[in-house]
Design an enzyme around this catalytic site. Structure first.
Site, PDB file in Angstrom:
ATOM      1  N   LYS A   1     -72.568 -40.568 -83.571  1.00 52.93           N
ATOM      2  CA  LYS A   1     -72.320 -41.980 -83.862  1.00 52.93           C
ATOM      3  C   LYS A   1     -73.605 -42.660 -84.319  1.00 52.93           C
ATOM      4  O   LYS A   1     -73.622 -43.362 -85.341  1.00 52.93           O
ATOM      5  CB  LYS A   1     -71.775 -42.661 -82.597  1.00 52.93           C
ATOM      6  CG  LYS A   1     -71.028 -43.939 -82.845  1.00 52.93           C
ATOM      7  CD  LYS A   1     -70.509 -44.526 -81.526  1.00 52.93           C
ATOM      8  CE  LYS A   1     -69.291 -43.785 -81.009  1.00 52.93           C
ATOM      9  NZ  LYS A   1     -68.971 -44.143 -79.603  1.00 52.93           N
TER      10      LYS A   1
ATOM     11  N   ARG B   1     -72.473 -48.181 -76.363  1.00 58.71           N
ATOM     12  CA  ARG B   1     -71.550 -47.123 -76.771  1.00 58.71           C
ATOM     13  C   ARG B   1     -72.188 -45.752 -76.616  1.00 58.71           C
ATOM     14  O   ARG B   1     -73.325 -45.550 -77.011  1.00 58.71           O
ATOM     15  CB  ARG B   1     -71.174 -47.325 -78.256  1.00 58.71           C
ATOM     16  CG  ARG B   1     -70.952 -48.764 -78.640  1.00 58.71           C
ATOM     17  CD  ARG B   1     -70.828 -48.951 -80.140  1.00 58.71           C
ATOM     18  NE  ARG B   1     -69.709 -48.212 -80.686  1.00 58.71           N
ATOM     19  CZ  ARG B   1     -69.485 -48.074 -81.987  1.00 58.71           C
ATOM     20  NH1 ARG B   1     -70.312 -48.619 -82.861  1.00 58.71           N
ATOM     21  NH2 ARG B   1     -68.445 -47.403 -82.410  1.00 58.71           N
TER      22      ARG B   1
ATOM     23  N   GLY C   1     -62.670 -40.551 -76.646  1.00 56.09           N
ATOM     24  CA  GLY C   1     -62.093 -40.978 -75.379  1.00 56.09           C
ATOM     25  C   GLY C   1     -62.798 -40.444 -74.156  1.00 56.09           C
ATOM     26  O   GLY C   1     -62.404 -40.736 -73.034  1.00 56.09           O
TER      27      GLY C   1
ATOM     28  N   MET D   1     -66.234 -40.655 -73.360  1.00 52.55           N
ATOM     29  CA  MET D   1     -67.270 -41.505 -72.797  1.00 52.55           C
ATOM     30  C   MET D   1     -66.816 -42.955 -72.946  1.00 52.55           C
ATOM     31  O   MET D   1     -65.998 -43.280 -73.779  1.00 52.55           O
ATOM     32  CB  MET D   1     -68.566 -41.302 -73.576  1.00 52.55           C
ATOM     33  CG  MET D   1     -68.936 -39.845 -73.713  1.00 52.55           C
ATOM     34  SD  MET D   1     -69.231 -39.071 -72.139  1.00 52.55           S
ATOM     35  CE  MET D   1     -70.956 -38.870 -72.260  1.00 52.55           C
TER      36      MET D   1
ATOM     37  N   ARG E   1     -67.219 -40.699 -88.854  1.00 57.26           N
ATOM     38  CA  ARG E   1     -67.485 -39.297 -88.529  1.00 57.26           C
ATOM     39  C   ARG E   1     -66.535 -38.431 -89.338  1.00 57.26           C
ATOM     40  O   ARG E   1     -65.529 -38.921 -89.855  1.00 57.26           O
ATOM     41  CB  ARG E   1     -67.275 -39.050 -87.034  1.00 57.26           C
ATOM     42  CG  ARG E   1     -65.853 -39.349 -86.595  1.00 57.26           C
ATOM     43  CD  ARG E   1     -65.708 -39.243 -85.085  1.00 57.26           C
ATOM     44  NE  ARG E   1     -64.391 -39.699 -84.694  1.00 57.26           N
ATOM     45  CZ  ARG E   1     -64.114 -40.298 -83.547  1.00 57.26           C
ATOM     46  NH1 ARG E   1     -65.068 -40.531 -82.674  1.00 57.26           N
ATOM     47  NH2 ARG E   1     -62.891 -40.656 -83.253  1.00 57.26           N
TER      48      ARG E   1
ATOM     49  N   HIS F   1     -54.369 -41.978 -78.472  1.00 56.80           N
ATOM     50  CA  HIS F   1     -55.026 -40.839 -77.821  1.00 56.80           C
ATOM     51  C   HIS F   1     -54.230 -39.555 -78.011  1.00 56.80           C
ATOM     52  O   HIS F   1     -54.776 -38.499 -78.349  1.00 56.80           O
ATOM     53  CB  HIS F   1     -55.191 -41.157 -76.332  1.00 56.80           C
ATOM     54  CG  HIS F   1     -55.839 -40.053 -75.551  1.00 56.80           C
ATOM     55  ND1 HIS F   1     -55.115 -39.130 -74.851  1.00 56.80           N
ATOM     56  CD2 HIS F   1     -57.137 -39.725 -75.387  1.00 56.80           C
ATOM     57  CE1 HIS F   1     -55.947 -38.277 -74.274  1.00 56.80           C
ATOM     58  NE2 HIS F   1     -57.182 -38.618 -74.586  1.00 56.80           N
TER      59      HIS F   1
ATOM     60  N   SER G   1     -68.460   3.040 -83.617  1.00 56.14           N
ATOM     61  CA  SER G   1     -67.634   1.846 -83.506  1.00 56.14           C
ATOM     62  C   SER G   1     -67.796   1.358 -82.077  1.00 56.14           C
ATOM     63  O   SER G   1     -67.572   2.115 -81.130  1.00 56.14           O
ATOM     64  CB  SER G   1     -66.180   2.188 -83.808  1.00 56.14           C
ATOM     65  OG  SER G   1     -65.397   1.042 -83.615  1.00 56.14           O
TER      66      SER G   1
ATOM     67  N   CYS H   1     -64.626  -2.501 -82.565  1.00 57.07           N
ATOM     68  CA  CYS H   1     -63.163  -2.452 -82.514  1.00 57.07           C
ATOM     69  C   CYS H   1     -62.626  -3.026 -81.212  1.00 57.07           C
ATOM     70  O   CYS H   1     -61.439  -2.976 -80.947  1.00 57.07           O
ATOM     71  CB  CYS H   1     -62.664  -1.038 -82.730  1.00 57.07           C
ATOM     72  SG  CYS H   1     -63.248   0.109 -81.476  1.00 57.07           S
TER      73      CYS H   1
ATOM     74  N   TYR I   1     -68.803  -3.870 -90.244  1.00 56.28           N
ATOM     75  CA  TYR I   1     -67.487  -4.496 -90.232  1.00 56.28           C
ATOM     76  C   TYR I   1     -67.052  -4.868 -88.820  1.00 56.28           C
ATOM     77  O   TYR I   1     -67.609  -4.386 -87.838  1.00 56.28           O
ATOM     78  CB  TYR I   1     -66.434  -3.565 -90.871  1.00 56.28           C
ATOM     79  CG  TYR I   1     -66.133  -2.326 -90.059  1.00 56.28           C
ATOM     80  CD1 TYR I   1     -65.205  -2.360 -89.010  1.00 56.28           C
ATOM     81  CD2 TYR I   1     -66.775  -1.119 -90.329  1.00 56.28           C
ATOM     82  CE1 TYR I   1     -64.946  -1.229 -88.261  1.00 56.28           C
ATOM     83  CE2 TYR I   1     -66.514   0.018 -89.588  1.00 56.28           C
ATOM     84  CZ  TYR I   1     -65.593  -0.039 -88.542  1.00 56.28           C
ATOM     85  OH  TYR I   1     -65.337   1.059 -87.790  1.00 56.28           O
TER      86      TYR I   1
HETATM   87  P1  ADP Z   1     -65.394 -44.181 -78.829  1.00 53.04           P
HETATM   88  O1  ADP Z   1     -66.511 -43.222 -78.942  1.00 53.04           O
HETATM   89  O2  ADP Z   1     -64.546 -43.931 -77.643  1.00 53.04           O
HETATM   90  O3  ADP Z   1     -64.636 -44.318 -80.103  1.00 53.04           O
HETATM   91  P2  ADP Z   1     -66.782 -46.616 -79.486  1.00 53.04           P
HETATM   92  O4  ADP Z   1     -68.212 -46.659 -79.127  1.00 53.04           O
HETATM   93  O5  ADP Z   1     -66.477 -46.333 -80.888  1.00 53.04           O
HETATM   94  O6  ADP Z   1     -66.055 -45.599 -78.524  1.00 53.04           O
HETATM   95  O7  ADP Z   1     -66.172 -47.994 -79.057  1.00 53.04           O
HETATM   96  C1  ADP Z   1     -64.818 -48.218 -78.883  1.00 53.04           C
HETATM   97  C2  ADP Z   1     -64.387 -49.441 -79.629  1.00 53.04           C
HETATM   98  O8  ADP Z   1     -65.151 -50.573 -79.310  1.00 53.04           O
HETATM   99  C3  ADP Z   1     -64.530 -49.296 -81.106  1.00 53.04           C
HETATM  100  O9  ADP Z   1     -63.404 -48.690 -81.626  1.00 53.04           O
HETATM  101  C4  ADP Z   1     -64.672 -50.698 -81.600  1.00 53.04           C
HETATM  102  O10 ADP Z   1     -63.433 -51.255 -81.910  1.00 53.04           O
HETATM  103  C5  ADP Z   1     -65.267 -51.415 -80.430  1.00 53.04           C
HETATM  104  N1  ADP Z   1     -66.669 -51.670 -80.709  1.00 53.04           N
HETATM  105  C6  ADP Z   1     -67.691 -50.819 -80.607  1.00 53.04           C
HETATM  106  N2  ADP Z   1     -68.840 -51.384 -81.009  1.00 53.04           N
HETATM  107  C7  ADP Z   1     -68.539 -52.629 -81.381  1.00 53.04           C
HETATM  108  C8  ADP Z   1     -69.302 -53.724 -81.905  1.00 53.04           C
HETATM  109  N3  ADP Z   1     -70.596 -53.633 -82.143  1.00 53.04           N
HETATM  110  N4  ADP Z   1     -68.656 -54.862 -82.178  1.00 53.04           N
HETATM  111  C9  ADP Z   1     -67.326 -54.962 -81.958  1.00 53.04           C
HETATM  112  N5  ADP Z   1     -66.571 -53.994 -81.466  1.00 53.04           N
HETATM  113  C10 ADP Z   1     -67.149 -52.831 -81.184  1.00 53.04           C
HETATM  114 MG    MG Z   2     -65.112 -44.996 -81.736  1.00 55.21          MG
END
Ligand code: ADP
Ligand code: MG
Ligand code: MG
Length: 940
Positions: free
Chosen positions: A59, A129, A138, A140, A381, A503, A827, A894, A914
């Site tokens: 990220k 984040r 989902g 962290m 990503r 999710h 082998s 093998c 191989y």
């Molecule tokens: P994950 O890794 O679980 O996707 P994120 O770090 O992307 O977590 O954060 C989850 C959500 O929080 C993002 O999808 C976004 O909508 C919101 N978010 C993250 N950073 C910001 C920010 N700087 N301003 C507004 N919303 C944010």
């Molecule tokens: Mg995200």
């Protein structure tokens, strides 16, 4: 301060940084200089870039990269993964140097935005984040709106001129912080969320239903109840100072690296614990300030099918995870074009879509927020995709010159190709089910494929049923990371709520699970463990079918049919030109062949298996287990006669019959191979494996052989071994009973001569199993040469052949130089080599190995993935010693490991010629071999 450390030149070729395993060129070099722990991204200064994933996390690196290429990213900074490592090293504490660098970065942020962190009048609010090297969706937790307190919220109210908005932000912040940092969480998966309960209670008191009905005052009340909940739960007060909040949040992100969900996820995806996560601190933008605001997620192409369509969804006037959490049903991104207020932002999004693909050289999965009509990018990503999408996208983007062929190969998950071989619903059975009125509903097609199984409603049950050998379909209103275990155990996933980026859809895509999401008409009842729709009710344990390609949910079982690939390649019931899937698959396979240097063989002992393997790309047989043929039809009787014979003459009589079968078998193989090499192993398993063990069977055999039953009993008893794996087997059999080897070799050469005479080339390779002493091999080689020459003389067919051995016990590996004197090939039989090196029986390891993996004593099951340090070192030794005696010795593997991607990488590294694996693993091995070659180039 070390602000001016190594300036990276802007990366010109986009593809350069688009690798999930980018090597870090960014480690701080000199120890005299203070370590740089914080990397800033903003208008004035971008410290990082897209190549720095190992240091900044995926990220953080991509936020820097997007900033660099001029996309609108809210400024912020990244605390490196090295801090995470340090954090655990020094007992879950931040190293001293970190906070001063954070403070400095905050100051820069304040300057850029004209706001102040912790200020009562003009507060700078941030998001905290997590961000590991590879994205862990989902896993962290993220905290938004950090910096708010009872005063700052008033300032936010004044600045936005919207009290409701300000207090909504505040309550979200307290809720997230209380959950993630202070640990106020539900105890059981079906419990209510504590904060949700409090909110629900308040709504009930007020007679309100929707969150949006809550007024500013209501939210003010909610905040104070949340704070009380936290105090009651933890005994601690909610922190008021922004800097304390930040410290707590940063610590919590680092701590979450070791939470159960994260550990489970890493184990499944083999992500090393040492990598650690980075923490991103980023200024907030608001998607919830009114109808000129929105938040959303999108893929630059469809990640389920690979179609080149913009694929995403958004919510107007919403913040953060509202989209993913499925609280409100989002709109598809194309709708935005029609929105009178934020419509113009859609045009910008379309531009971003192109820019991202061009710059990152792959499909991007990105998050955005629109604040007051202005677009902000929050994340991007490489999009996780199904195997179908992978092959299609790779094919399309390489042709469009948006993706390099190298990236197309490197970014694939070889194991996932198996998805393309999974059965699909049988068309007739499917239509029948629909005309019987069994169609319950249609949801979103979130993970292609067909799944039929028993319905379960909790992750626990899913595991329980799956452990009992049942195929299950996990049915949830929506899934959360706690359901991960259950999802892993299930054949399919069905949810009644949530969109294409929920999710469930996300995880299903990634795991290649069949998934139907957001089937809103279906009512799932956790109390009665049942679901119902369209007048049909399905209870736990009853069968349900889901079609992840169309989104249809059908009651009861539906028969399945072969995948398109099998229909094209194996059954030949579908023309290649009629299958799009085949076209894309074939593109990737042929591209793989361009890069791979390892040969590909198959473990097969039937002509049909050879046909299938060759169709998938096998270049020969790496292991033919002759004894598998012994069990066909009534042959076993003659084999038993051969084993139980009391005299040599009796044995020869039985052998004379067995040889006829074997000849036919080999003839079939040679014809199927059509000139490709066939490595045939002489008899290997202990003889008692062929004998009857039940009373009635023995009596039956006695009758057939016209001997007293006691005699059979006695002979079986005599052949019993205390430890058969290490007993009378392998070449030891051929040494005890040379006539068995003679028979097999004769069968091979007679078949070869016949096939060669008919104009089809043959390349027999005779393999002697379980050799530990070169004298053992010499003994058997004498037989091979003698019999081969006899057959050549008798038939007048000159046959070229090789003789070699399997290296599968440590002594064989350690004396490989001696063995190579007469062995023309090795082998590696890594199944036995692993058992004998570890002194561990594979069949008995189930009772203790899982715990070993849990405790981290071993990283992976050594019978699935080669134990590089131990077994691998013996393989290396044998390779070196073998080549020292015979430089051109042919080397292959093998064992089961021949089809395992990480083991294949090892085989490439040690320079085998191989790998050999079962027919249906050939596509996996083909891609894995290409990846190994790209990671570690060798001369062809
Ligand atoms: P994950 O890794 O679980 O996707 P994120 O770090 O992307 O977590 O954060 C989850 C959500 O929080 C993002 O999808 C976004 O909508 C919101 N978010 C993250 N950073 C910001 C920010 N700087 N301003 C507004 N919303 C944010
Ligand atoms: Mg995200
Ligand atoms: Mg073996």
């Amino acid at each position: 301060m070390p602000a001016a450390t190594q300036k990276k030149p802007a990366s010109k070729a986009a593809m350069k940084f688009n690798s999930s395993k980018s090597t870090s060129k960014s480690q701080p070099k000199s120890s005299s200089r203070k370590a740089k722990y914080v990397y800033f991204f903003g208008k004035g200064k971008v410290d990082g870039d897209g190549t720095m994933k190992s240091l900044l996390g995926g990220k953080g690196a991509n936020l820097a990269q997007m900033t660099k290429i001029g996309l609108p990213v809210p400024p912020g900074f990244t605390i490196t993964t090295e801090v995470c490592t340090e954090y655990y090293k020094i007992g879950k504490k931040l190293p001293n140097e970190v906070m001063p660098q954070v403070t400095e970065a905050i100051a820069r942020l304040e300057k850029e935005l004209g706001k102040k962190f912790g200020d009562r009048k003009n507060p700078l609010l941030v998001a905290v984040r997590s961000g590991a090297r590879d994205s862990m969706p989902g896993m962290m937790d993220t905290i938004l709106n950090l910096g708010l307190n009872d005063d700052a919220v008033e300032a936010l109210k004044a600045a936005s001129n919207d009290g409701r908005f300000a207090y909504d932000c505040y309550r979200r912040f307290v809720q997230m912080y209380g959950d993630v940092v202070m640990g106020v969480q539900k105890k059981h998966e079906n419990d209510d969320e504590p904060f949700e309960s409090v909110m629900h209670q308040l709504k009930t008191e007020l007679g309100k239903h929707e969150d949006t009905e809550l007024s500013e005052d209501d939210l003010r009340e909610l905040v104070s109840r949340f704070k009380k909940l936290i105090k009651d739960h933890t005994g601690k007060a909610f922190p008021n100072e922004a800097i304390d909040q930040l410290k707590g949040a940063v610590g919590a992100v680092f701590s979450s690296w070791m939470n159960e969900r994260a550990i489970l996820y890493r184990r499944k995806y083999k992500i090393p614990t040492e990598w650690g996560t980075a923490v991103n601190v980023q200024s907030m933008v608001f998607g919830n300030m009114g109808d000129d605001c929105a938040t959303g997620v999108a893929f630059t192409r469809d990640p389920a099918t690979g179609e080149n369509v913009f694929y995403g969804e958004y919510l107007v006037n919403a913040q953060g995870e509202d989209v993913v959490a499925g609280v409100r049903t989002p709109l598809v991104v194309q709708e935005m074009a029609k929105d009178a207020i934020i419509g113009p932002a859609y045009k910008e999004l379309e531009k971003v879509r192109k820019t991202l693909e061009k710059n990152f050289g792959d499909v991007q999965d990105f998050e955005f927020t629109i604040e007051k009509k202005k677009l902000f990018m929050l994340q991007t990503r490489n999009g996780k995709r199904t195997a179908l999408a992978y092959v299609k996208i790779a094919h399309d983007m390489v042709k469009e010159k948006l993706m390099t062929p190298e990236h197309a190969i490197k970014s694939g998950d070889p194991e996932a190709l198996n998805q393309l071989l999974q059965p699909i619903f049988d068309t007739k059975a499917y239509e029948a089910a629909k005309s019987e009125g069994r169609l319950m509903s249609t949801g979103l097609a979130a993970g292609p494929g067909a799944a039929t199984g028993v319905a379960v409603f909790t992750a626990d049950k899913a595991e329980e049923f799956a452990n009992a050998g049942k195929r299950v379909v996990l049915c949830r209103v929506e899934t959360s990371p706690e359901d991960l275990r259950g999802m892993i155990a299930s054949a399919g996933i069905l949810t009644s709520r949530g969109g294409v980026s929920s999710h469930a859809a996300l995880v299903a895509r990634q795991m290649g699970k069949v998934c139907v999401a957001g089937a809103g008409e279906i009512e799932i009842n956790y109390k009665t463990h049942s679901l119902s729709c369209n007048g049909i009710t399905i209870k736990e344990g009853e069968t349900i079918s889901i079609n992840g390609t169309t989104g249809e949910v059908i009651a009861g079982e539906i028969a399945t049919a072969d995948s398109e690939l099998k229909q094209v390649l194996v059954g030949k019931t579908l023309k290649a030109s009629d299958s799009q899937v085949f076209k894309y698959f074939d593109f990737i396979m042929k591209l793989s062949d361009k890069y791979r240097t390892l040969g590909l063989r198959t473990n097969a002992d039937e002509p049909e298996q050879v046909d299938a393997a060759v169709a998938f790309g096998a270049e020969g047989i790496g292991l033919c287990r002759t004894e598998h043929m012994f069990f066909k039809g009534t042959r076993i009787d003659d084999v038993r006669r051969m084993i139980l014979a009391k005299s040599e003459s009796e044995r020869k009589e039985a052998l004379a019959r067995v040889i006829e079968y074997q000849k036919d078998d080999f003839e079939g193989l040679f014809r199927a191979l059509n000139g490709k090499p066939a490595c045939v192993r002489l008899l290997d398993p202990p003889l008692h494996e062929f004998l009857p063990h039940e009373h009635s069977q023995m009596a039956d055999l006695a009758q057939k052989m016209e001997v007293p039953a006691e005699e059979i009993h006695a002979r079986v008893a005599a052949l019993h071994e205390a430890n058969p794996m290490l007993g009378h087997r392998g070449c030891r059999l051929g040494i005890s009973f040379p006539e068995i080897s003679e028979m097999q070799v004769r069968a091979i050469f007679l078949a070869a001569a016949k096939v060669q005479k008919s104009g089809v080339k043959v390349k027999p390779e005779i393999m002697v199993p379980l050799v530990g002493f070169y004298q053992e091999l010499d003994h058997q080689i004498e037989i091979v040469h003698r019999v081969a020459n006899e057959v050549i003389k008798e038939t007048g067919q000159k046959i070229k052949y090789m003789v070699g051995t399997m290296i599968e016990i440590p002594r064989g590996a350690l004396t490989a130089d001696e063995i190579a004197t007469n062995a023309e090939f090795f082998s590696f039989g890594t199944n036995d080599l692993t058992q004998t090196t570890l002194g561990m029986s594979r069949d008995d390891s189930g009772t203790f190995l899982p715990k070993y993996v849990d405790l981290g004593i071993i990283k992976a099951n050594p019978f699935a993935s080669i134990d590089v340090t131990g077994v691998g070192s013996l393989v290396k030794t044998a390779v070196e010693k073998g080549r020292s005696t015979r430089p051109d010795i042919k080397l292959g593997i093998c064992g089961e490991h021949g089809g395992d991607p990480s083991s294949i990488a090892f085989c490439h590294e040690v320079g085998l010629n191989y790998v050999s694996c079962s027919p249906y693993r050939i596509p996996v091995a083909r891609l894995a071999a290409a990846q190994a070659a790209l990671r570690m180039p060798k001369k062809k």
